[in-house]
Design a protein around this motif. Sequence first.
Motif, PDB file in Angstrom:
ATOM      1  N   ASN A 154     -11.575 -10.363  15.093  1.00 19.87           N
ATOM      2  CA  ASN A 154     -12.477  -9.632  15.926  1.00 19.87           C
ATOM      3  C   ASN A 154     -12.438  -9.521  17.517  1.00 19.87           C
ATOM      4  N   SER A 155     -11.383 -10.364  17.965  1.00 22.73           N
ATOM      5  CA  SER A 155     -11.335 -10.588  19.361  1.00 22.73           C
ATOM      6  C   SER A 155     -10.182 -10.328  19.939  1.00 22.73           C
ATOM      7  N   LEU A 156      -9.279  -9.773  18.934  1.00 23.94           N
ATOM      8  CA  LEU A 156      -7.817  -9.378  19.336  1.00 23.94           C
ATOM      9  C   LEU A 156      -7.596  -8.357  20.338  1.00 23.94           C
TER      10      LEU A 156
ATOM     11  N   SER B 255       5.712 -13.694   3.048  1.00 24.27           N
ATOM     12  CA  SER B 255       4.896 -12.725   3.060  1.00 24.27           C
ATOM     13  C   SER B 255       3.442 -12.875   2.172  1.00 24.27           C
ATOM     14  N   GLY B 256       2.565 -12.572   2.661  1.00 22.43           N
ATOM     15  CA  GLY B 256       1.207 -12.944   2.128  1.00 22.43           C
ATOM     16  C   GLY B 256       0.531 -14.015   2.362  1.00 22.43           C
ATOM     17  N   GLU B 257       1.049 -14.938   3.333  1.00 22.19           N
ATOM     18  CA  GLU B 257       0.579 -16.301   3.684  1.00 22.19           C
ATOM     19  C   GLU B 257       0.230 -16.318   5.154  1.00 22.19           C
ATOM     20  N   LEU B 258      -0.289 -15.190   5.803  1.00 19.32           N
ATOM     21  CA  LEU B 258      -0.898 -15.126   7.004  1.00 19.32           C
ATOM     22  C   LEU B 258      -2.160 -16.107   7.011  1.00 19.32           C
ATOM     23  N   LYS B 259      -2.995 -15.633   5.935  1.00 23.15           N
ATOM     24  CA  LYS B 259      -4.108 -16.503   6.099  1.00 23.15           C
ATOM     25  C   LYS B 259      -4.213 -17.913   5.940  1.00 23.15           C
ATOM     26  N   LYS B 260      -2.866 -18.557   5.492  1.00 18.64           N
ATOM     27  CA  LYS B 260      -2.642 -20.164   5.368  1.00 18.64           C
ATOM     28  C   LYS B 260      -2.117 -20.352   6.743  1.00 18.64           C
ATOM     29  N   VAL B 261      -1.643 -19.453   7.801  1.00 13.61           N
ATOM     30  CA  VAL B 261      -1.347 -19.776   8.937  1.00 13.61           C
ATOM     31  C   VAL B 261      -2.510 -19.718  10.052  1.00 13.61           C
ATOM     32  N   VAL B 262      -3.167 -18.897   9.882  1.00 10.39           N
ATOM     33  CA  VAL B 262      -4.262 -18.367  10.683  1.00 10.39           C
ATOM     34  C   VAL B 262      -5.755 -18.380   9.763  1.00 10.39           C
ATOM     35  N   SER B 263      -6.593 -19.312   9.784  1.00 13.19           N
ATOM     36  CA  SER B 263      -7.796 -19.502   8.998  1.00 13.19           C
ATOM     37  C   SER B 263      -8.831 -18.413   9.417  1.00 13.19           C
ATOM     38  N   GLU B 264      -9.616 -18.304   8.440  1.00 12.95           N
ATOM     39  CA  GLU B 264     -10.699 -17.410   8.456  1.00 12.95           C
ATOM     40  C   GLU B 264     -11.660 -17.790   9.970  1.00 12.95           C
ATOM     41  N   GLU B 265     -11.543 -19.380   9.969  1.00 12.75           N
ATOM     42  CA  GLU B 265     -12.440 -20.060  11.122  1.00 12.75           C
ATOM     43  C   GLU B 265     -11.787 -19.789  12.455  1.00 12.75           C
ATOM     44  N   GLU B 266     -10.356 -19.854  12.409  1.00 12.80           N
ATOM     45  CA  GLU B 266      -9.599 -19.477  13.827  1.00 12.80           C
ATOM     46  C   GLU B 266      -9.628 -18.150  14.231  1.00 12.80           C
ATOM     47  N   LYS B 267      -9.455 -17.300  13.443  1.00 14.07           N
ATOM     48  CA  LYS B 267      -8.865 -15.723  13.707  1.00 14.07           C
ATOM     49  C   LYS B 267      -9.903 -15.251  14.801  1.00 14.07           C
ATOM     50  N   ASN B 268     -11.386 -15.420  14.887  1.00 17.51           N
ATOM     51  CA  ASN B 268     -11.799 -14.744  15.571  1.00 17.51           C
ATOM     52  C   ASN B 268     -12.131 -15.354  16.942  1.00 17.51           C
TER      53      ASN B 268
END
Length: 294
Positions: free
Chosen positions: A42-44, A5-18
């Motif tokens: 932003n595109s989910l 828990s708390g590691e979603l940012k490590k799995v999906v980076s800021e660059e990838e998420k949008n």
Amino acid sequence: HVGMSGELKKVVSEEEKNDITDLKITGIIDHTEDLGYLNSFNSLVRLDLSEVYIVSMTEQLTSFYSTIPDEAFRYSESTGTLKTLITPESLIKLGNKALQFYELDSLVFHNEIQEIGQENRLGKKTFISNGNLKYVSKFNSNVEELYITDLRAYCETGFGAEDIYNTCYGGGFQPKRIYLNNELITDLVIPAYISQIRNNAFQNVESITSVTFADETTYVGPWAFKDCKNLKEIKNYNSLSAIGKGAFAGTAISEFKVPESMTELNGDIFNNCTNLSKVRFNDSINTIGCMAFY
């Protein structure tokens, strides 16, 4: 997959998420940090959390919240794009305003869900395996089509405020159409051994044209069928001993014979029933409530 828990940012980076439109997450996510991070995608368009466990980072991982907490998904750019949400299979409770600002086309709950808090904007199509559902709070909105799997459990669910003077304002789901196991309910037959229909249960359901009560049904709660505008006929209701405030207000009922066991007609019971032309009273009636035939 999120292993901690708390590691979603490590799995999906800021660059990838949008760039992500369709996302399925498995594993363990935190009830604030990870759910909050999802607000910034932003595109989910489609989010599948069915194989997720929601926990608190401050507790041991064996202590599962099984809750989407109050105001978990606040309004953001992503909440304007998301159209389909599949909740965790382990979800027991949806908090107040947890989905307040979503414009969802489709929302899926599973059989573990027991409580849905107030002021959520649910899916236009909301699917719920509702065998364990106990309570749906007031002021939820947006549902046009509700798909359920257990009519007996639905009749026994608590909907909205218990105060009869408040329940007319938004208890339960208030869908326009209800489907039982994917079949549209038009002629509603209350299952055997259901003693009462809870308040607001079928409020605003346009698809219902008739209701046949079980022999064991003795009570219809406040506003239970309010604004079922195509409800023209109620059957097998002689066992009713009490009908709550506004229970049949705004329906298309044309005649009604007061059951022998009833001594009172509650207020608003037939308010705005413009087709009602014939009412037969019994000798036991001693009270007619405010605006009963307004």
